[in-house]
Design a protein around this motif. Sequence first.
Motif, PDB file in Angstrom:
ATOM      1  N   LEU A  13       0.935  -1.044  -0.123  1.00 18.34           N
ATOM      2  CA  LEU A  13       0.012   0.168  -0.316  1.00 18.34           C
ATOM      3  C   LEU A  13       0.799   1.298  -0.190  1.00 18.34           C
ATOM      4  O   LEU A  13       0.972   1.670  -0.951  1.00 18.34           O
ATOM      5  CB  LEU A  13      -0.787  -0.472   0.959  1.00 18.34           C
ATOM      6  N   LEU A  14       1.824   1.339   1.125  1.00 20.04           N
ATOM      7  CA  LEU A  14       2.737   2.420   0.921  1.00 20.04           C
ATOM      8  C   LEU A  14       4.233   2.313   0.453  1.00 20.04           C
ATOM      9  O   LEU A  14       4.751   1.116   1.329  1.00 20.04           O
ATOM     10  CB  LEU A  14       2.377   3.273   2.492  1.00 20.04           C
ATOM     11  N   GLU A  15       4.874   2.529  -0.150  1.00 19.52           N
ATOM     12  CA  GLU A  15       6.276   2.659   0.176  1.00 19.52           C
ATOM     13  C   GLU A  15       6.788   3.142  -0.081  1.00 19.52           C
ATOM     14  O   GLU A  15       7.017   5.205  -0.838  1.00 19.52           O
ATOM     15  CB  GLU A  15       6.387   2.234  -1.679  1.00 19.52           C
ATOM     16  N   VAL A  16       8.357   3.660   0.744  1.00 16.01           N
ATOM     17  CA  VAL A  16       8.810   4.491   1.177  1.00 16.01           C
ATOM     18  C   VAL A  16      10.356   4.412   0.501  1.00 16.01           C
ATOM     19  O   VAL A  16      10.771   3.560   1.028  1.00 16.01           O
ATOM     20  CB  VAL A  16       9.109   4.867   2.997  1.00 16.01           C
ATOM     21  N   ASP A  17      10.970   5.120  -0.242  1.00 20.47           N
ATOM     22  CA  ASP A  17      11.964   5.297  -0.873  1.00 20.47           C
ATOM     23  C   ASP A  17      13.309   5.643  -1.607  1.00 20.47           C
ATOM     24  O   ASP A  17      13.179   6.766  -1.889  1.00 20.47           O
ATOM     25  CB  ASP A  17      11.530   4.622  -2.299  1.00 20.47           C
ATOM     26  N   ARG A  18      13.982   5.855  -0.024  1.00 16.23           N
ATOM     27  CA  ARG A  18      15.202   5.844  -0.105  1.00 16.23           C
ATOM     28  C   ARG A  18      14.950   7.512   0.229  1.00 16.23           C
ATOM     29  O   ARG A  18      15.459   8.665  -0.144  1.00 16.23           O
ATOM     30  CB  ARG A  18      15.761   6.067  -1.103  1.00 16.23           C
ATOM     31  N   VAL A  19      14.135   7.881   1.452  1.00 14.03           N
ATOM     32  CA  VAL A  19      13.670   9.256   1.638  1.00 14.03           C
ATOM     33  C   VAL A  19      14.712   9.971   2.495  1.00 14.03           C
ATOM     34  O   VAL A  19      15.185   9.522   3.835  1.00 14.03           O
ATOM     35  CB  VAL A  19      12.248   9.161   2.165  1.00 14.03           C
ATOM     36  N   THR A  20      14.938  11.514   1.972  1.00 20.26           N
ATOM     37  CA  THR A  20      16.117  11.900   3.070  1.00 20.26           C
ATOM     38  C   THR A  20      15.004  13.610   3.175  1.00 20.26           C
ATOM     39  O   THR A  20      14.734  14.083   2.471  1.00 20.26           O
ATOM     40  CB  THR A  20      17.247  12.247   2.260  1.00 20.26           C
ATOM     41  N   VAL A  21      15.289  13.870   4.573  1.00 18.84           N
ATOM     42  CA  VAL A  21      14.698  15.179   5.164  1.00 18.84           C
ATOM     43  C   VAL A  21      15.361  15.521   5.264  1.00 18.84           C
ATOM     44  O   VAL A  21      16.176  15.646   6.367  1.00 18.84           O
ATOM     45  CB  VAL A  21      13.419  15.138   5.781  1.00 18.84           C
ATOM     46  N   ARG A  22      16.232  17.006   5.294  1.00 17.00           N
ATOM     47  CA  ARG A  22      16.663  17.953   6.000  1.00 17.00           C
ATOM     48  C   ARG A  22      16.488  19.471   6.492  1.00 17.00           C
ATOM     49  O   ARG A  22      15.318  20.130   5.630  1.00 17.00           O
ATOM     50  CB  ARG A  22      17.474  18.045   4.873  1.00 17.00           C
ATOM     51  N   PHE A  23      16.675  19.539   8.281  1.00 22.16           N
ATOM     52  CA  PHE A  23      16.062  21.320   8.101  1.00 22.16           C
ATOM     53  C   PHE A  23      17.333  21.468   8.485  1.00 22.16           C
ATOM     54  O   PHE A  23      17.940  21.598   8.971  1.00 22.16           O
ATOM     55  CB  PHE A  23      15.134  20.806  10.118  1.00 22.16           C
ATOM     56  N   GLY A  24      17.583  23.153   7.218  1.00 24.85           N
ATOM     57  CA  GLY A  24      18.548  23.519   7.610  1.00 24.85           C
ATOM     58  C   GLY A  24      20.167  22.677   7.578  1.00 24.85           C
ATOM     59  O   GLY A  24      19.959  21.222   6.796  1.00 24.85           O
ATOM     60  N   GLY A  25      20.807  22.618   8.871  1.00 21.71           N
ATOM     61  CA  GLY A  25      21.667  21.373   9.018  1.00 21.71           C
ATOM     62  C   GLY A  25      21.288  19.986   9.743  1.00 21.71           C
ATOM     63  O   GLY A  25      21.741  19.201   9.141  1.00 21.71           O
TER      64      GLY A  25
END
Lengths: 273, 285
Positions: A13-25
Motif C-alpha cells: 500500500l505504501l512504499e517509502v523509497d530512500r527518503v531524505t529530509v533535512r531541516f537546515g543543518g
Amino acid sequence: MSAMASSLSTGPLLEVDRVTVRFGGVLAIDDVSFTVLRGDLLGLIGPNGAGKTTMLRAITGVVQQERGSVRLSGRPLDGMSIERRIRLGMALSQQLVKPFRDISVADNVALAAAYRKTLSPLRALLSLSQSAERRVAGELLERVGIARHAEDNPAVMPLGVLKRLEVARALALQPQLLLLDEPLAGLNSQEAESLATTISDINAQGVTIVLIEHNLREVLRICKNLVVLDNGRKIAEGDPKTVMHLETVRAAYLGSGAGDERRNRQHRGSDDA
Amino acid sequence: MNYEISLMTTMAISVLFALSLNLITGFCGQISLGHAAFLGIGAYLAAMLAKAGVPFLLTLPLAMLLAGAVGTVVGLTSLRVRADFLAITTMGVGFLFVGIIRQREWLGGELGIAGITGSNMSKLGYMLFTVLCAILVMALCIYLRRSWMGRVFNGIAEDEDTMRVLGINVPRYKLAAFAIGTALAGLTGALYAYHFQYIGPDSFGFVESITVLSMVVVGGIGSVAGVTVAAALLSALPAWFQFIGDYKLLVYGSLLFLMIRFVPDGMAGLVRRHLGKRRAEERGK
Ligand SMILES: Nc1ncnc2c1ncn2[C@@H]1O[C@H](COP(=O)(O)OP(=O)(O)OP(=O)(O)O)[C@@H](O)[C@H]1O
Ligand SMILES: [Mg+2]
C-alpha cells in the motif's frame, strides 16, 4: 495492462523509497526505505528525535523530502499537496494535537466526517444538514472512549482527551492508510490498553495502520511489524520479537536513557498547562 | 423626509459593503486593506453602463461579475502569502485601482463621473430596494455560516494547516471567499453609483477600505448581526457629526486600533459576554 492493475491492488500500500529530509543543518531522515503491506499494523519506533514524526510528515506532504520518493498503491505522491494525498485515502493523527477550539469536540470530528460534502466549495455551500456527520462523530467518540466529552470545548480538555479526539478525527476520514503519531500519550495504562485494543480492532477491519508509539508494551502487544529509526536512519525492521532482541535496537533505546519515563513526565507537564 | 430616506439608503449600502468584507475577513480570516477597490469596480462599471443606456437591473449582475472576477484574480495572487503579506498585497491593489482611475480620462479622471441615472425609481423606492438587497445579503450570510462552507471557512480562519491535514482544499475555499465577497462589493458599488449619481476616485481609496474594516471589527469579526448594526451606526456618524467628514481616516483608524487592542471580538463579543454574565447571575440566585 491488466497485470499492472492487479499488481497495483496486490502490491504494497505504501512504499517509502530512500527518503531524505533535512531541516537546515539537521538531517532528520537519512535515506530511509520501507514498505507497508495492505492490512499491516506497522510500529514505527525509536528514541526521541529519531525522525518518526518527520517520516509521517513526509508521507503526508506536510514537509518536503530532499531526495527519495513516496508511493501509495504504486502511485508517486511527490510534489502532491497535503489535501490531495489525504483525499487519496490517508489520514494523520498528529503528535501535537490541534483541535479547533471554538467548536465542540463532536463538531471537530463532524468536520472531518463531512469530507465528501467539503470536497468542493460549491458542494459545501449547498450542504446544510450535519446530522449524518454528528452521528458518525458520536460513534467514533464512543469508540475511542471520550463520548462523555462530546459537547465540551476542546480548549479546556486535558491532553488524554485531545489525543483521542485527534484519533477520532483521523478515523472520520475513513482512510485506507491511518497514520497515528503517539495516540496513547497522556493516557493512563488502562486507557492506553483500551485505545490500543481499539486500534488493533480497526486494523482487523481492514485499515492499514502505521503507529508511532513510545509505549512499547502496547506496541509489542498489537503491532505486526516494526521499523526502528535512530538518528534519522533505519536501524532495524521485521517481526517485533526478533527486532526487539537485536543488539542495535537495545543499544539505541538504552543510549537515549529511560526515554519512556522522561516522555511520560513531559506529557503530564503539558497536560497540566 | 428626503434627508432621512437618503441617509437610510446610505446606511443600507454601508451594511452591504461591510457584510461583503465580513465574508472574506470575518468568515474566512483573510485580511483585506483594499476592499474599496471592488466597491469602485462595481461603481465605475455601473456608471459606464448607465451612461451607455444599459438597464439598471442588468448593470447589477454585471458589476458583481466584473468585481468578482477581479477579486478572484487578486485572491489567486495571494494564495501563497501569509496574513501580514496579504494585508500589503490588498492595500497595493487598492492604491493601484485609484491610481488607474485618476489616469484615465474615459473613466472621468480626477473629476469623476457625474449624472449617473437610470434606476427609474423614486427616492423611496430606491431606498426600499437597497434595504431589500441588504436583507437578502444578510440572509445569504446567515445561511452560508450554517452551511458546510461556513464551517470550513471557520476552520481555515482558525488553523489552515490543520484543515489541509483534514483533506480540505484550502486555496479553493479562499478563492471562493474572495469571489463571493468581492462580487457582493461590486453589487454594492453599483447601488452606490445610482444612489449618489456621482462617483470619483476619492470615494474608493484607502480611507474607505479602513472605514469598512473598522465596521467589521467594531461589529465583531464574523458576526452578521454585529457587523450589520456597526455598519449602520458608523455610516450615519458623519451625517450626525459633520466634523468627522474631514477626519475620517483618523476617526475610523483610531476606532479600528482601539477595538483590536481592547475588544477584539467587537460588539457581538461584548453582548455575548454581557448575556453570559447575566445568565450566570440569574443561575446564582
Ligand atoms: N520543523 C523542524 N525544523 C527543524 N528541525 C526539526 C523540525 N522538525 C523536526 N526537527 C528535528 O528533526 C529531528 C527529528 O525530529 P522528529 O520530531 O521527527 O523526531 P521524533 O522521532 O518524532 O521524536 P519524538 O519521539 O520526540 O516525537 C530532531 O532532531 C528535530 O529536532
Ligand atoms: Mg515525534
